[in-house]
Design a protein around this motif. Structure first.
Motif, PDB file in Angstrom:
ATOM      1  N   ASN A  60       0.607  -0.814  -0.112  1.00 37.03           N
ATOM      2  CA  ASN A  60       0.028   0.013   0.047  1.00 37.03           C
ATOM      3  C   ASN A  60       1.033   1.494  -0.644  1.00 37.03           C
ATOM      4  OD1 ASN A  60      -1.843  -1.789   2.726  1.00 37.03           O
ATOM      5  ND2 ASN A  60      -2.251  -1.056   0.248  1.00 37.03           N
ATOM      6  N   THR A  62       1.307   5.293   0.845  1.00 35.62           N
ATOM      7  CA  THR A  62       0.097   6.248   1.284  1.00 35.62           C
ATOM      8  C   THR A  62       1.279   8.649   1.631  1.00 35.62           C
ATOM      9  OG1 THR A  62      -1.397   7.709   3.091  1.00 35.62           O
ATOM     10  CG2 THR A  62       0.623   6.185   4.021  1.00 35.62           C
ATOM     11  N   LYS A  66       1.364   9.069  -2.842  1.00 34.06           N
ATOM     12  CA  LYS A  66       0.864   8.246  -4.391  1.00 34.06           C
ATOM     13  C   LYS A  66       1.031   8.856  -5.770  1.00 34.06           C
ATOM     14  CE  LYS A  66      -2.969   7.399  -0.872  1.00 34.06           C
ATOM     15  NZ  LYS A  66      -4.250   8.215  -0.757  1.00 34.06           N
ATOM     16  N   ASN A  87      -2.217   3.727  -5.238  1.00 34.87           N
ATOM     17  CA  ASN A  87      -2.207   2.887  -3.988  1.00 34.87           C
ATOM     18  C   ASN A  87      -1.684   1.585  -3.316  1.00 34.87           C
ATOM     19  OD1 ASN A  87      -4.623   2.020  -3.714  1.00 34.87           O
ATOM     20  ND2 ASN A  87      -5.504   3.025  -1.951  1.00 34.87           N
ATOM     21  N   ASN A 100      -5.613   2.016  -7.504  1.00 38.97           N
ATOM     22  CA  ASN A 100      -6.265   2.718  -6.843  1.00 38.97           C
ATOM     23  C   ASN A 100      -7.654   2.031  -6.227  1.00 38.97           C
ATOM     24  OD1 ASN A 100      -7.373   5.247  -5.528  1.00 38.97           O
ATOM     25  ND2 ASN A 100      -5.263   6.329  -6.808  1.00 38.97           N
ATOM     26  N   ASP A 102      -8.725   3.158  -3.348  1.00 37.81           N
ATOM     27  CA  ASP A 102      -9.415   5.244  -2.351  1.00 37.81           C
ATOM     28  C   ASP A 102     -10.627   5.101  -2.776  1.00 37.81           C
ATOM     29  OD1 ASP A 102      -7.364   5.178  -0.825  1.00 37.81           O
ATOM     30  OD2 ASP A 102      -6.014   6.468  -1.992  1.00 37.81           O
ATOM     31  N   ALA A 131      -5.166  11.782  -2.782  1.00 43.09           N
ATOM     32  CA  ALA A 131      -5.763  10.827  -1.946  1.00 43.09           C
ATOM     33  C   ALA A 131      -7.438  11.796  -2.746  1.00 43.09           C
ATOM     34  CB  ALA A 131      -6.339  12.104  -0.695  1.00 43.09           C
ATOM     35  N   MET A 215     -10.611  12.604   5.408  1.00 44.96           N
ATOM     36  CA  MET A 215     -10.197  11.085   4.755  1.00 44.96           C
ATOM     37  C   MET A 215      -9.186  10.177   5.857  1.00 44.96           C
ATOM     38  SD  MET A 215     -10.230  10.898   1.343  1.00 44.96           S
ATOM     39  CE  MET A 215     -10.720  11.384  -0.175  1.00 44.96           C
ATOM     40  N   LEU A 243     -10.411   3.288   5.051  1.00 45.76           N
ATOM     41  CA  LEU A 243      -9.126   2.867   5.203  1.00 45.76           C
ATOM     42  C   LEU A 243      -9.629   0.961   5.463  1.00 45.76           C
ATOM     43  CD1 LEU A 243      -5.995   3.517   5.993  1.00 45.76           C
ATOM     44  CD2 LEU A 243      -6.600   2.696   8.242  1.00 45.76           C
ATOM     45  N   GLN A 246     -10.331   0.559   1.645  1.00 46.86           N
ATOM     46  CA  GLN A 246      -9.392   0.372   1.038  1.00 46.86           C
ATOM     47  C   GLN A 246      -9.064  -0.290   0.723  1.00 46.86           C
ATOM     48  OE1 GLN A 246      -6.423   1.313   0.287  1.00 46.86           O
ATOM     49  NE2 GLN A 246      -6.506   1.744   3.018  1.00 46.86           N
TER      50      GLN A 246
END
Length: 279
Positions: A60, A62, A66, A87, A100, A102, A131, A215, A243, A246
């Protein structure tokens, strides 16, 4: 043999991803290990290649990597191409697949966990970074009455909005231009909450019955959610649900099985009411 996964970020010590994926692995009976890796801000690619060389299977990604992960990937899923940010990474030799998850996580949290359908609502998205990029296409697909992207850099907000013009015509502006407008759903996709800060927002942004959604997540809430509560938002929600959801999408990509996020959210959410009571 145990398969290795991780999350790259800077900062990353706050991440709940190791606990989430450990719970998913137990639930789905998968033999994996998962760790948080602090990558230097100028050393993301080197950290990824080092992890792959040591047998890493996926990762992943963060803040703040990204968009760099998007450039590092050798292949991209359709939703990653739309977002312009990645992500989730899947490693197969020299091949790096970028995805992705998200947007899917956000929409699942809003529609399923929070019972907040997007159709017909006025939606404000704060921020134009990685994000936010992952959220735009799924939000547009959910048919809002309007989607406004606001950012400190108006040019960057406009660039993001124009990239999705064919999907629905989001509009873009700076924070000052929000004065006099109100929204049914306000989503904070900036990283301000990580620094204990608040975007420079005008008053009266929140319509009657509105939901304020950050978020980011923090036990006890975030500056954005505190502001929203003071300004009359009817409901507050942090990004813990997003979180988890995803992460479930990423787990599906890696392992071929989608875990149930609900028991993991219940495990992670503090018993003390806080934000949970306002979800």
């Amino acid at each position: 043999m145990t398969d290795r996964y991780c999350v790259f970020g800077n900062p990353v010590s706050h991440s709940k991803s190791p606990a989430i994926h450990a719970a998913f692995a137990a639930q789905c009976r998968q033999d994996i290990s998962y760790q948080a890796i602090l990558a230097a801000r100028d050393g993301f690619a080197a950290s990824v290649h080092s992890f792959v060389a040591a047998g890493g299977r996926g990762a992943n990604v963060t803040i703040p990597f990204k968009e760099e992960a998007y450039r590092l990937a050798t292949r991209l899923t359709a939703r990653a191409q739309l977002a312009g940010a990645v992500n989730t990474l899947l490693f197969d030799g020299a091949d790096i697949l970028g995805d992705n998850t998200d947007g899917a996580g956000l929409l699942r949290d809003l529609s399923l966990n929070l019972a907040c359908p997007i159709a017909g609502k006025r939606v404000l998205l704060l921020g134009a970074g990685g994000a936010a990029r992952g959220a735009v296409a799924p939000l547009l697909d959910a048919a809002p009455a309007a989607l406004v992207i606001a950012n400190r850099s108006v040019a960057r907000a406009r660039d993001l909005a124009q990239g999705f013009g064919r999907s629905g015509s989001p509009s873009a502006c700076g924070y000052r231009a929000l004065a006099g407008q109100s929204f049914d759903l306000v989503i904070n996709a900036t990283s301000a909450s990580l620094a204990g800060e608040l975007p420079p927002l005008p008053a009266a942004l929140f319509a009657s019955g509105s939901l304020a959604y950050d978020m980011m997540y923090a036990d006890g809430g975030t500056p954005f959610l505190a502001f929203a509560g003071e300004q009359g938002a009817a409901r507050l929600a942090d990004g813990l649900g997003m979180l988890v959801e995803q992460a479930a999408e990423a787990f599906l990509l890696w392992r071929g099985v989608r875990p149930d996020g609900a028991p993991v959210m219940a495990m992670l959410r503090p018993i003390d009411p806080g934000i949970a009571a306002r979800r």
